[in-house]
Design a protein around this motif. Structure first.
Motif, short mmCIF file in Angstrom:
data_model
loop_
_atom_site.label_atom_id
_atom_site.label_comp_id
_atom_site.label_asym_id
_atom_site.label_seq_id
_atom_site.Cartn_x
_atom_site.Cartn_y
_atom_site.Cartn_z
N MET A 115 0.85 -1.20 0.00
CA MET A 115 0.00 0.00 0.00
C MET A 115 0.88 1.24 0.00
SD MET A 115 -2.85 1.25 2.77
CE MET A 115 -3.91 -0.16 2.50
N LYS A 116 0.65 2.14 -0.97
CA LYS A 116 1.41 3.38 -1.03
C LYS A 116 0.92 4.35 0.03
CE LYS A 116 3.84 3.46 -5.22
NZ LYS A 116 4.69 4.39 -5.97
N LYS A 117 1.81 5.21 0.46
CA LYS A 117 1.47 6.14 1.54
C LYS A 117 1.81 7.57 1.11
CE LYS A 117 2.09 4.96 5.81
NZ LYS A 117 2.63 4.63 7.16
N ILE A 118 0.86 8.48 1.38
CA ILE A 118 1.07 9.90 1.11
C ILE A 118 0.91 10.67 2.42
CG2 ILE A 118 -1.37 10.19 0.43
CD1 ILE A 118 -0.40 12.48 -1.44
N LEU A 119 1.72 11.70 2.57
CA LEU A 119 1.65 12.58 3.74
C LEU A 119 1.23 13.97 3.28
CD1 LEU A 119 2.27 13.20 6.76
CD2 LEU A 119 4.59 13.78 6.02
N PHE A 120 0.16 14.49 3.88
CA PHE A 120 -0.31 15.85 3.58
C PHE A 120 0.12 16.79 4.70
CE2 PHE A 120 -3.38 13.15 1.36
CZ PHE A 120 -3.47 13.77 0.13
N THR A 121 0.29 18.06 4.35
CA THR A 121 0.50 19.09 5.37
C THR A 121 -0.06 20.40 4.86
OG1 THR A 121 2.11 20.11 6.87
CG2 THR A 121 2.80 19.82 4.58
N GLY A 122 -0.24 21.35 5.77
CA GLY A 122 -0.79 22.66 5.44
C GLY A 122 -1.78 23.08 6.50
N GLY A 123 -1.79 24.37 6.85
CA GLY A 123 -2.74 24.81 7.85
C GLY A 123 -2.55 26.24 8.29
N GLY A 124 -3.28 26.60 9.33
CA GLY A 124 -3.30 27.97 9.83
C GLY A 124 -4.59 28.66 9.48
N SER A 125 -5.13 28.33 8.31
CA SER A 125 -6.44 28.81 7.87
C SER A 125 -7.05 27.74 6.98
CB SER A 125 -6.31 30.13 7.10
OG SER A 125 -5.69 29.90 5.84
N ALA A 126 -8.35 27.83 6.73
CA ALA A 126 -9.01 26.82 5.90
C ALA A 126 -8.46 26.83 4.48
CB ALA A 126 -10.52 27.06 5.89
N GLY A 127 -7.99 28.00 4.02
CA GLY A 127 -7.42 28.08 2.67
C GLY A 127 -6.20 27.23 2.48
N HIS A 128 -5.49 26.95 3.58
CA HIS A 128 -4.30 26.10 3.51
C HIS A 128 -4.63 24.62 3.74
CE1 HIS A 128 -1.82 29.89 4.34
NE2 HIS A 128 -1.52 29.47 3.13
N VAL A 129 -5.92 24.30 3.69
CA VAL A 129 -6.35 22.91 3.85
C VAL A 129 -7.24 22.49 2.69
CG1 VAL A 129 -7.38 21.24 5.46
CG2 VAL A 129 -6.35 23.33 6.36
N THR A 130 -7.87 23.45 2.01
CA THR A 130 -8.90 23.18 1.02
C THR A 130 -8.45 22.20 -0.07
OG1 THR A 130 -9.89 25.36 1.37
CG2 THR A 130 -10.43 24.25 -0.67
N VAL A 131 -7.29 22.42 -0.66
CA VAL A 131 -6.82 21.54 -1.74
C VAL A 131 -6.54 20.14 -1.20
CG1 VAL A 131 -5.01 21.17 -3.46
CG2 VAL A 131 -5.95 23.45 -3.13
N ASN A 132 -6.02 20.06 0.02
CA ASN A 132 -5.83 18.74 0.65
C ASN A 132 -7.17 18.01 0.78
OD1 ASN A 132 -3.10 19.23 0.97
ND2 ASN A 132 -3.32 20.04 3.03
N LEU A 133 -8.21 18.74 1.18
CA LEU A 133 -9.53 18.14 1.33
C LEU A 133 -10.08 17.65 -0.01
CD1 LEU A 133 -11.17 20.69 3.80
CD2 LEU A 133 -10.33 18.41 4.34
N ALA A 134 -9.68 18.33 -1.10
CA ALA A 134 -10.12 17.89 -2.43
C ALA A 134 -9.37 16.64 -2.87
CB ALA A 134 -9.89 19.02 -3.43
N LEU A 135 -8.09 16.52 -2.50
CA LEU A 135 -7.27 15.40 -2.93
C LEU A 135 -7.51 14.12 -2.13
CD1 LEU A 135 -3.87 17.23 -3.52
CD2 LEU A 135 -5.12 15.92 -5.26
N ILE A 136 -7.78 14.27 -0.84
CA ILE A 136 -7.88 13.10 0.05
C ILE A 136 -8.87 12.05 -0.46
CG2 ILE A 136 -8.76 12.41 2.33
CD1 ILE A 136 -7.15 14.81 3.48
#
Length: 355
Positions: free
Chosen positions: A1-22
């Motif tokens: 199983m491949k593994k990806i690590l996401f990061t980003g934060g401080g505001s919702a704008g720094h999470v939005t693209v992660n939420l789209a990719l997950i």
């Protein structure tokens, strides 16, 4: 199983693209981890998602201005680098995807020290300080605006376009009306949002203008955590601290949007053909990225801009009425924007980088 690590934060704008990719990586059977701050909004947004393991590290803000916190915050960043390095060494992801914000700096450096490829995403017209730093340790920098790629001197900029979350395409107006509790009376509705952290000046001026605005419009107000005003009693005004899962339905229901000018949000409004009044953060409040985003949209005829220095009850009421009068012009202009599958491009680029 491949593994990806996401990061980003401080505001919702720094999470939005992660939420789209997950969801795409979830459907593909990848194992997913997320490194964020201890108390940032990213923790609230990510821990609500099943099958994504959240890890918190120490972080500090890197400021361009004089502040006593500048003395101790670099130590928090160094501590965060050590924590991120150890986590990544243990987790062994095939790739790291960073959406930005200051929590991403120690994570990207930790990945680089572990020789893990990193993809950084920059939404705004000009890159923020965190992404300027992390670009030196990254494999690829993906950008929303085509001209942004040229800002990265090591020539690893890659234009993908605006990422639109799939759930934003699934909103239903009737569900949105029921969510906020408005009756079926026909009256144009305005969604007012100052970002995930709220916007004090916008909140104050909007509430000063309510009696006049609600003669013509209904208002849905996302005012930010701790900013609800229980003293207001107006049947055409609904206020919430923050809305996550119900937002696509509310956007489908509303006729206009009043917002800051964060790139992720305004491109979603553009996709949904919502005429918008943008009130960007000032130079004193930010590095000026929202001013550039708003100016770019204004040049294309996608929005009306009201600068915060000019914001008062009179200017807000006038701007909203002008936006409503010119609604069809804005929608016609927005219909001319050519959308590409930026989410698919980004997903495929991450897969190739992981290989």
């Amino acid at each position: 199983m491949k593994k990806i690590l996401f990061t980003g934060g401080g505001s919702a704008g720094h999470v939005t693209v992660n939420l789209a990719l997950i969801p795409k990586f979830m459907d593909a059977g990848w194992s997913m981890d997320y490194i964020g701050s201890i108390n940032g909004i990213e923790r609230q947004l990510i821990t609500a998602i099943p099958n994504v393991k959240y890890h918190s590290i120490s972080t500090g803000k890197l400021r361009r201005y004089v502040d006593l916190k500048n003395v101790k915050d670099p130590f928090h960043v160094v501590k965060g680098v050590v924590q991120a390095y150890q986590l990544i060494k243990k987790l062994k992801p095939a790739v790291v995807f960073s959406k930005g914000g200051f929590v991403s700096v120690p994570v990207v450096i930790g990945a680089w020290l572990n020789k893990v490829p990193v993809i950084v995403h920059e939404s705004d017209l000009t890159p923020g300080l965190a992404n300027r730093i992390t670009s030196r340790f990254s494999t690829v920098i993906c950008t929303t605006f085509p001209e942004t790629a040229a800002a990265f001197k090591n020539n690893n900029g890659h234009h993908v376009g605006p990422v639109i979350r799939e759930e934003m395409k699934q909103g239903k107006a009737e569900r949105g009306r029921e969510f906020v509790g408005f009756s079926k009376m026909t009256k144009p509705t305005i969604l007012v949002m100052g970002g995930s952290l709220g916007a004090r000046k916008i909140n104050e001026v909007l509430r000063e203008s309510l009696n006049e605005l609600t003669k013509q419009f209904r208002i849905i107000h996302l005012c930010g955590k701790g900013n609800l005003d229980s003293s207001i009693s107006n049947p055409d005004y609904k206020q919430f601290e923050y809305i996550d899962q119900g937002l696509p339905d509310i956007l489908a229901y509303c006729d206009f949007v009043i917002s800051r000018a964060g790139s992720n949000s305004i491109f979603e409004f553009l996709f949904l053909k919502k005429p918008m009044l943008l009130i960007p953060l000032t130079k004193q409040q930010s590095r000026g990225d929202q001013l550039l985003n708003a100016a770019s949209f204004e040049r294309e005829g996608y929005c009306k801009v009201l600068h915060e220095e000019l914001l008062d009850s009179k200017s807000l009421i006038t701007s909203v009425r002008e936006l409503a009068e010119e609604k069809e012009v804005y929608i016609k202009n927005m219909n001319g924007f050519k959308h590409h599958d930026a989410l698919g491009l980004l997903y495929n680029l991450i897969i190739e980088t992981a290989k």
